[in-house]
Design a protein around this motif. Structure first.
Motif, PDB file in Angstrom:
ATOM      1  N   LEU A 124       0.827  -1.204   0.000  1.00 38.31           N
ATOM      2  CA  LEU A 124       0.000   0.000   0.000  1.00 38.31           C
ATOM      3  C   LEU A 124       0.858   1.249   0.000  1.00 38.31           C
ATOM      4  N   GLU A 125       0.515   2.217  -0.808  1.00 38.14           N
ATOM      5  CA  GLU A 125       1.303   3.454  -0.854  1.00 38.14           C
ATOM      6  C   GLU A 125       0.400   4.653  -0.692  1.00 38.14           C
ATOM      7  N   LEU A 126       0.969   5.731  -0.234  1.00 38.95           N
ATOM      8  CA  LEU A 126       0.180   6.944  -0.028  1.00 38.95           C
ATOM      9  C   LEU A 126      -0.059   7.632  -1.359  1.00 38.95           C
ATOM     10  N   GLU A 127      -1.250   8.123  -1.475  1.00 36.18           N
ATOM     11  CA  GLU A 127      -1.531   8.916  -2.676  1.00 36.18           C
ATOM     12  C   GLU A 127      -1.866  10.317  -2.221  1.00 36.18           C
ATOM     13  N   LEU A 128      -0.868  11.223  -2.384  1.00 36.99           N
ATOM     14  CA  LEU A 128      -1.033  12.552  -1.808  1.00 36.99           C
ATOM     15  C   LEU A 128      -1.749  13.487  -2.767  1.00 36.99           C
ATOM     16  N   ALA A 153      -9.628  22.892  15.150  1.00 37.03           N
ATOM     17  CA  ALA A 153      -8.876  24.064  15.632  1.00 37.03           C
ATOM     18  C   ALA A 153      -8.655  25.049  14.496  1.00 37.03           C
ATOM     19  N   PRO A 154      -8.778  26.333  14.817  1.00 36.74           N
ATOM     20  CA  PRO A 154      -8.643  27.349  13.752  1.00 36.74           C
ATOM     21  C   PRO A 154      -7.227  27.436  13.189  1.00 36.74           C
ATOM     22  N   THR A 155      -6.258  26.933  13.933  1.00 41.56           N
ATOM     23  CA  THR A 155      -4.861  27.044  13.476  1.00 41.56           C
ATOM     24  C   THR A 155      -4.572  26.124  12.298  1.00 41.56           C
ATOM     25  N   ILE A 156      -5.474  25.232  12.010  1.00 42.14           N
ATOM     26  CA  ILE A 156      -5.197  24.275  10.934  1.00 42.14           C
ATOM     27  C   ILE A 156      -5.335  24.982   9.581  1.00 42.14           C
ATOM     28  N   PRO A 157      -4.319  24.858   8.759  1.00 40.18           N
ATOM     29  CA  PRO A 157      -4.374  25.557   7.466  1.00 40.18           C
ATOM     30  C   PRO A 157      -5.530  25.040   6.598  1.00 40.18           C
ATOM     31  N   GLN A 158      -5.943  25.876   5.681  1.00 42.36           N
ATOM     32  CA  GLN A 158      -7.089  25.481   4.835  1.00 42.36           C
ATOM     33  C   GLN A 158      -6.717  24.335   3.917  1.00 42.36           C
ATOM     34  N   TRP A 159      -5.565  24.507   3.260  1.00 44.84           N
ATOM     35  CA  TRP A 159      -5.120  23.499   2.301  1.00 44.84           C
ATOM     36  C   TRP A 159      -4.038  22.612   2.895  1.00 44.84           C
ATOM     37  N   LEU A 160      -4.321  21.344   2.805  1.00 41.45           N
ATOM     38  CA  LEU A 160      -3.306  20.395   3.290  1.00 41.45           C
ATOM     39  C   LEU A 160      -3.070  19.327   2.236  1.00 41.45           C
ATOM     40  N   ILE A 161      -1.808  18.914   2.174  1.00 42.29           N
ATOM     41  CA  ILE A 161      -1.503  17.827   1.239  1.00 42.29           C
ATOM     42  C   ILE A 161      -1.409  16.542   2.043  1.00 42.29           C
ATOM     43  N   LEU A 162      -2.305  15.606   1.740  1.00 44.14           N
ATOM     44  CA  LEU A 162      -2.219  14.298   2.398  1.00 44.14           C
ATOM     45  C   LEU A 162      -3.031  13.292   1.583  1.00 44.14           C
ATOM     46  N   ASP A 163      -3.022  12.015   2.050  1.00 43.75           N
ATOM     47  CA  ASP A 163      -3.798  10.989   1.360  1.00 43.75           C
ATOM     48  C   ASP A 163      -5.200  11.002   1.956  1.00 43.75           C
ATOM     49  N   ASN A 164      -6.092  11.729   1.323  1.00 43.26           N
ATOM     50  CA  ASN A 164      -7.436  11.940   1.859  1.00 43.26           C
ATOM     51  C   ASN A 164      -8.219  10.669   2.017  1.00 43.26           C
ATOM     52  N   GLU A 165      -8.084   9.813   1.010  1.00 47.14           N
ATOM     53  CA  GLU A 165      -8.861   8.575   1.015  1.00 47.14           C
ATOM     54  C   GLU A 165      -8.527   7.724   2.233  1.00 47.14           C
ATOM     55  N   LYS A 166      -7.209   7.641   2.501  1.00 43.85           N
ATOM     56  CA  LYS A 166      -6.787   6.781   3.614  1.00 43.85           C
ATOM     57  C   LYS A 166      -7.176   7.415   4.952  1.00 43.85           C
ATOM     58  N   SER A 224      -9.742   9.260   5.416  1.00 46.94           N
ATOM     59  CA  SER A 224     -11.183   9.025   5.556  1.00 46.94           C
ATOM     60  C   SER A 224     -11.439   7.615   6.058  1.00 46.94           C
ATOM     61  N   GLN A 225     -10.676   6.692   5.518  1.00 46.43           N
ATOM     62  CA  GLN A 225     -10.852   5.293   5.920  1.00 46.43           C
ATOM     63  C   GLN A 225     -10.555   5.135   7.426  1.00 46.43           C
ATOM     64  N   ILE A 226      -9.499   5.812   7.878  1.00 44.95           N
ATOM     65  CA  ILE A 226      -9.149   5.745   9.307  1.00 44.95           C
ATOM     66  C   ILE A 226     -10.291   6.308  10.145  1.00 44.95           C
ATOM     67  N   LEU A 227     -10.711   7.522   9.757  1.00 43.27           N
ATOM     68  CA  LEU A 227     -11.767   8.175  10.529  1.00 43.27           C
ATOM     69  C   LEU A 227     -13.059   7.373  10.473  1.00 43.27           C
ATOM     70  N   PHE A 228     -13.334   6.853   9.294  1.00 42.89           N
ATOM     71  CA  PHE A 228     -14.551   6.062   9.111  1.00 42.89           C
ATOM     72  C   PHE A 228     -14.584   4.890  10.085  1.00 42.89           C
ATOM     73  N   ASN A 229     -13.450   4.205  10.180  1.00 45.90           N
ATOM     74  CA  ASN A 229     -13.373   3.066  11.114  1.00 45.90           C
ATOM     75  C   ASN A 229     -13.539   3.509  12.554  1.00 45.90           C
ATOM     76  N   ILE A 230     -12.825   4.548  12.938  1.00 37.82           N
ATOM     77  CA  ILE A 230     -12.799   4.925  14.357  1.00 37.82           C
ATOM     78  C   ILE A 230     -14.116   5.582  14.768  1.00 37.82           C
ATOM     79  N   ALA A 283      -6.916   0.674  10.427  1.00 36.77           N
ATOM     80  CA  ALA A 283      -6.726   2.084  10.775  1.00 36.77           C
ATOM     81  C   ALA A 283      -5.321   2.294  11.345  1.00 36.77           C
ATOM     82  N   ASN A 284      -4.919   1.414  12.230  1.00 37.01           N
ATOM     83  CA  ASN A 284      -3.580   1.542  12.859  1.00 37.01           C
ATOM     84  C   ASN A 284      -2.477   1.498  11.819  1.00 37.01           C
ATOM     85  N   LYS A 285      -2.612   0.522  10.881  1.00 39.37           N
ATOM     86  CA  LYS A 285      -1.578   0.397   9.848  1.00 39.37           C
ATOM     87  C   LYS A 285      -1.526   1.658   8.994  1.00 39.37           C
ATOM     88  N   LEU A 286      -2.733   2.195   8.671  1.00 41.94           N
ATOM     89  CA  LEU A 286      -2.765   3.392   7.831  1.00 41.94           C
ATOM     90  C   LEU A 286      -2.166   4.594   8.562  1.00 41.94           C
TER      91      LEU A 286
END
Ligand code: ADP
Length: 956
Positions: free
Chosen positions: A642-646, A678-691, A693-699, A773-776
């Motif tokens: 599995l690889e990250l897709e940013l 938190a308001p300090t979080i920048p608007q745009w972030l680069i990350l693997d959104n799908e993964k 979401s999968q983590i959050l979805f599980n938890i 989720a842990n692995k991701l």
């Protein structure tokens, strides 16, 4: 020294002079005395002689007068006779009587009548002879014949006298003793009398002779000093000094003056005196010598005492000076004891030390010493005096005037006289309270340490900083090479055989130098079998090192077993994952076909019962498909495929999408679902959104699922920028649900694990959600933490690494380097601290992140993704520093560090551990494994800079 010798010499000189003077004095006194005495004696001898000579002279004269009277009477008896012849018969008895009476004086009696002369005398045999003398005879010798003339008749009686014999006879009654000589004077001559008649002669100087002549002829007595000549048998004469006394008298009718002279040899008089006096003198002299001897002896002993005293006083002075100097620096005073042992004097500074005045101290010093010390002190002092110690030192506590107690150290010098009797002492008393308390504290802490060390089951040795054994605490000596007491004083290398000896020594020296714990392991072949010993070296204090050795045989064996088991498990796991992946792939295809067919069937005409059966088949098929998808995901992760897709996206929007999915469920269960970003979080972030979401979805899914009706589910998202463009996101999902038993929490991240409650909710799941989720999360550079309490709810927190972006953009995985290029100049420290750095990290994102960070600092680092590779890299190239992840496949960071530190090339490489965990045990384990320092994730650039600077010996 010189002074003393000169003084001694002077003293000795005076003594000798005094002795000589007193001898001279005694001699002159003796002489004077002797002189006076002899003069006296001579004087009395003169008187004695004068008296004797007077008596003798008077006697002679009287006798002679009697003779003359008798002769006169006798003459008258012849009157009336015409002739002598015929009458001589008548007168014969009278004549005989006269001759008899004066036999000593008269030798012949003549009676003359005219021309007729008769001679009468007594022979020796008393024969009376009367002879008529025929021839005429003249009686002219004036010294020999006494003539008495009758007035009536022409009768003359003439006595022929023997004057010498007469005088000799009469003076012989007067004993003059030895050296006495007798003479008589007649006319101009002196005639010796008695036995000395022929051998002595009165010899006076002409003047004296004349003086004497004048005096005796003038009828004056006299005493003189003259000489006597005494003739020896050989004809020589000895001249003797003599006292000469004369007494003049007349021998009427003989003509001329007579005098008897007595002389006494002066030397004899004096010799008598001399004899007695000599004895007296010798006695006196002996007495004097004795006195002088005693005087000198006494003088010498006084002198010696004086010298001894002087020496003592010099010593006291020296001591005093030293002590005064000392006292100026320390808090003390000086005191003196007299012969009775009483304190006789004390220096003024006693007041500074004890608060008492001098007088108060002198009066009460005994009661100021603390009771129990006083007793001990008295015993010790008694011993010191009995055994004649020169010095006495002791410590006592004093009660100060203000009631405080101080500790003092006392030092006394004791003095004795020649008989060894104690005379005095001088002592110095110094306040050592501070030192005493510090020592006591030290002893206490030493004791504490000792009791702690004694209670430990480990093998403990204490060394000096060079590795020489000082002490040991060993409960059981089974694990020891030799009895512990034999090692004392020896070096660690002498006790522990090679190659471990050197290893232990270098660990000890390293610990001494760095002050950090150093751990070494050692294998021992003991009769009980092979044993593993782990020894830790660390500093005990500035001077001492300590080693704690522990038997880790069991742990070793266990670890070995575990490692093997782990390897087996990992192998099996991989096989299983591969199997699962291919199986689920295989199953998915027919399942898709099956569900398609069911979809078709749904739209055919069926009765209600048939419809509900088809629905169950469809639902089961779909959930089976979900499970198969999960299995496939997990397998892929396990396989590392599995690889990250940013991609760049609006973070909040993405998050809300996920939350929205649950809105239906939440409403149905009457749950409140809160999202707090938190308001300090920048608007745009680069990350693997799908993964994500999968983590959050599980938890979040679990939270909603396991929280009963009316409960709360809250989601908090915060974060902080790391380095310029990096951002660490923190997620926290909290529910008020059923909770998870403590014992299960750790296992939930393993696949197919559930709590085993067996509820409908559980049954609907596969136990794979959290594992995935842990692995991701790990894949995205973070970690998952679970906290829960049964009946109250659960809290799931995790971190995820992202990059900040300005707009929506697609970012490939190689783009990190692009950013890195732009930013690395920010804090370019590599010029100042040039270093070869190796990075060991298995997590791709982390690795990229670290690489980027290092570039920013100006370092181009080498990277490896396992411990084994790190070890190999070190063999090939010389590195200054290694940043080493704790957890890596094949060989973890700890073991790799251990291996590297064992290598020659690796000994001085600085290894910095990287870990998400900040537990104490982890830190300790890192140090034990040989890591020099550690950093906790998420890594901050300042920390990295600091470690690099530190490794260059710079403080930050
Ligand atoms: P499943 O797919 O079975 O839900 P998960 O791995 O997601 O598998 O969850 C495993 C188990 O963990 C669940 O069956 C449940 O027992 C427990 N669990 C997970 N999250 C929660 C939670 N928020 N509250 C209570 N139990 C939970």
């Amino acid at each position: 020294m010189f002074m003393r010798n000169r003084d001694n010499f002077k003293r000795f000189h005076v003594l000798t002079l005094m002795s000589v003077a007193s001898i001279i004095l005694i001699f002159s006194l003796g002489y004077l005395f002797y002189n006076t005495l002899s003069k006296n004696l001579l004087g009395s001898s003169r008187q004695f002689l004068a008296k004797q000579v007077e008596i003798a002279s008077n006697e002679v004269q009287r006798r002679f007068n009697t003779l003359y009277e008798d002769l006169t009477y006798y003459t008258t008896r012849w009157e009336g006779y015409d002739e002598v012849s015929g009458a001589e018969k008548i007168q014969s008895s009278r004549t005989r009587q006269l001759l008899n009476s004066y036999g000593d004086l008269v030798d012949t009696l003549f009676v003359k009548r005219g021309e007729e002369i008769w001679a009468f005398n007594l022979k020796d045999n008393n024969y009376f002879e009367q002879i008529k003398i025929d021839q005429p005879k003249s009686f002219n010798d004036p010294k020999r014949f006494i003539k008495v003339q009758s007035h009536l008749d022409p009768i003359t009686v003439i006595a022929s006298v023997n004057l010498d014999g007469f005088l000799g006879h009469y003076t012989s009654n007067h004993y003059l003793g030895d050296g006495g000589y007798k003479f008589y004077l007649y006319g101009e001559n002196a005639y010796p009398l008695g036995e000395n008649e022929r051998t002595v002669e009165l010899s006076l100087s002409p003047a004296l002779w004349k003086e004497m002549q004048n005096e005796y002829l003038g009828g004056l007595r006299g005493v003189y000093e003259g000489d006597i000549l005494k003739y020896q048998q050989d004809g020589t004469a000895a001249r003797l000094k003599a006292i000469v006394a004369q007494y003049p008298f007349n021998l009427f009718p003989l003509e001329g003056k007579f005098a008897i002279v007595f002389a006494q040899d002066q030397s004899i008089i004096i010799s008598r005196l001399y004899n007695t006096y000599f004895l007296l003198f010798v006695g006196l002299f002996t007495l004097l010598i004795l006195v002088i001897y005693l005087l000198i002896k006494h003088g010498i002993s006084i002198d010696e005492r004086h010298i001894a005293l002087e020496k003592q006083s010099q010593q006291i002075n020296r001591l005093f000076e030293q002590q005064t100097m000392l006292l100026q620096e320390t808090n003390g005073f000086v005191y003196y004891h007299d012969a009775s042992g009483k304190v006789s004097n004390v220096s003024e500074n006693v007041t500074n030390v004890l608060g008492f005045t001098k007088e108060e101290f002198l009066e009460n010093n005994k009661s100021q010493v603390v009771e129990k010390d006083l007793q001990k002190l008295q015993e010790k002092a008694k011993k010191a005096l009995d055994e004649k110690w020169d010095y006495l030192s002791f410590e006592v506590s004093f009660l100060k005037k203000d009631g405080a107690i101080i500790r003092t150290k006392n030092f006394e010098r004791l003095f004795y006289d020649q008989e060894g009797k104690f005379v005095s002492s001088v002592g110095i008393c110094t306040d050592i309270t501070e030192k005493y308390l510090a020592e006591r504290e030290l002893i206490k802490s030493e004791n504490r340490l000792r009791s702690v060390l004694n209670s430990l089951p480990d093998i403990i040795f204490i060394y000096d900083n060079q590795g020489v054994y000082l002490d040991y605490y060993v409960q059981e000596s089974d694990m020891l090479i030799s009895p512990p007491e034999l090692s004392l004083g020896k070096h660690i290398r002498d006790i522990i055989p090679p190659p471990y000896g050197e290893k232990m020594e270098s660990a000890l020296l390293r610990a001494a130098k760095t002050g950090k714990v150093q751990t070494e392991q050692m294998t021992l072949d003991l009769p009980s079998g092979k044993k593993f010993l782990e020894i830790r070296f660390f500093k005990l204090d500035e001077e001492r090192m300590i080693s704690v050795g522990r038997d880790v045989t069991e742990q070793k064996l266990w670890e070995k077993g575990l490692k093997e088991a782990k390897e087996v498990a990992e192998g099996a796991n991989r096989a299983k994952s591969e199997f699962l992946a291919s199986m689920s792939h295989e199953i998915r295809t027919p399942m898709n076909g099956l569900l398609g067919m069911i979809g078709l069937l749904e739209h055919t005409k069926m009765d209600d019962e048939q419809q509900s059966i088809v629905k169950v088949i469809k639902d089961s098929g779909e959930s089976l498909l979900v499970i198969i998808k999960d299995i496939l995901d997990y397998s892929k992760i396990e396989e590392g495929k599995l690889e990250l897709e940013l991609s760049s996206s609006k973070f909040r929007e993405e998050l809300n999408k996920v939350i929205n999915i649950f809105s239906g469920m939440v409403v149905g269960k009457e749950l409140s679902l809160n999202l707090d970003i938190a308001p300090t979080i920048p608007q745009w972030l680069i990350l693997d959104n799908e993964k994500l979401s999968q983590i959050l979805f599980n938890i979040i899914g679990n939270a909603v699922k396991f929280t009963p009706k009316g409960g709360d589910v809250s989601i908090k998202v915060s974060g902080e920028p790391i380095l310029d463009k990096n951002f660490m996101l923190y997620f926290n999902v909290k529910d008020t649900g059923v909770g998870i038993p403590k014992s299960k929490i750790d296992q939930l991240i393993n696949p197919f694990t559930q709590t085993g409650r067996g509820t409908a909710e559980e049954k609907s799941g596969s136990g794979l959600g959290l594992a995935i989720a842990n692995k991701l999360i790990e894949l995205m550079g973070g970690s998952l933490q679970i906290e829960s309490e049964v009946g109250k709810g659960s809290e799931f927190s995790f971190t995820v690494f992202a990059r900040i972006s300005d707009s929506e953009e697609k970012v490939g995985k190689d783009d990190y380097e692009k950013y890195a290029k732009e930013e690395y100049k920010l804090s370019h420290i590599s010029d100042k601290f040039p270093k070869e750095i190796l990075l060991a990290e298995d997590n791709d994102i982390n690795l990229k992140f670290m690489k980027l960070l290092m570039k920013q600092l100006g370092y181009s680092v080498d990277t490896v993704s396992t411990g084994e590779e790190a070890v190999k890299a070190v063999q090939k190239k010389r590195y200054d520093m290694i940043f080493m992840d704790y957890q890596m496949p094949v060989m973890d960071g700890l073991e790799a560090s251990r291996e590297i530190k064992k290598m020659k090339e690796g000994k001085y490489i600085r290894i910095i551990g990287l870990s998400a965990n900040v537990f104490k045990e982890d830190i300790e384990r890192a140090y034990e494994a040989g890591m020099d320092d550690y950093l906790t994730k998420p890594i901050k650039i300042q920390d990295v800079v600091m470690k690099i600077k530190e490794s260059s010996g710079m403080s930050v």
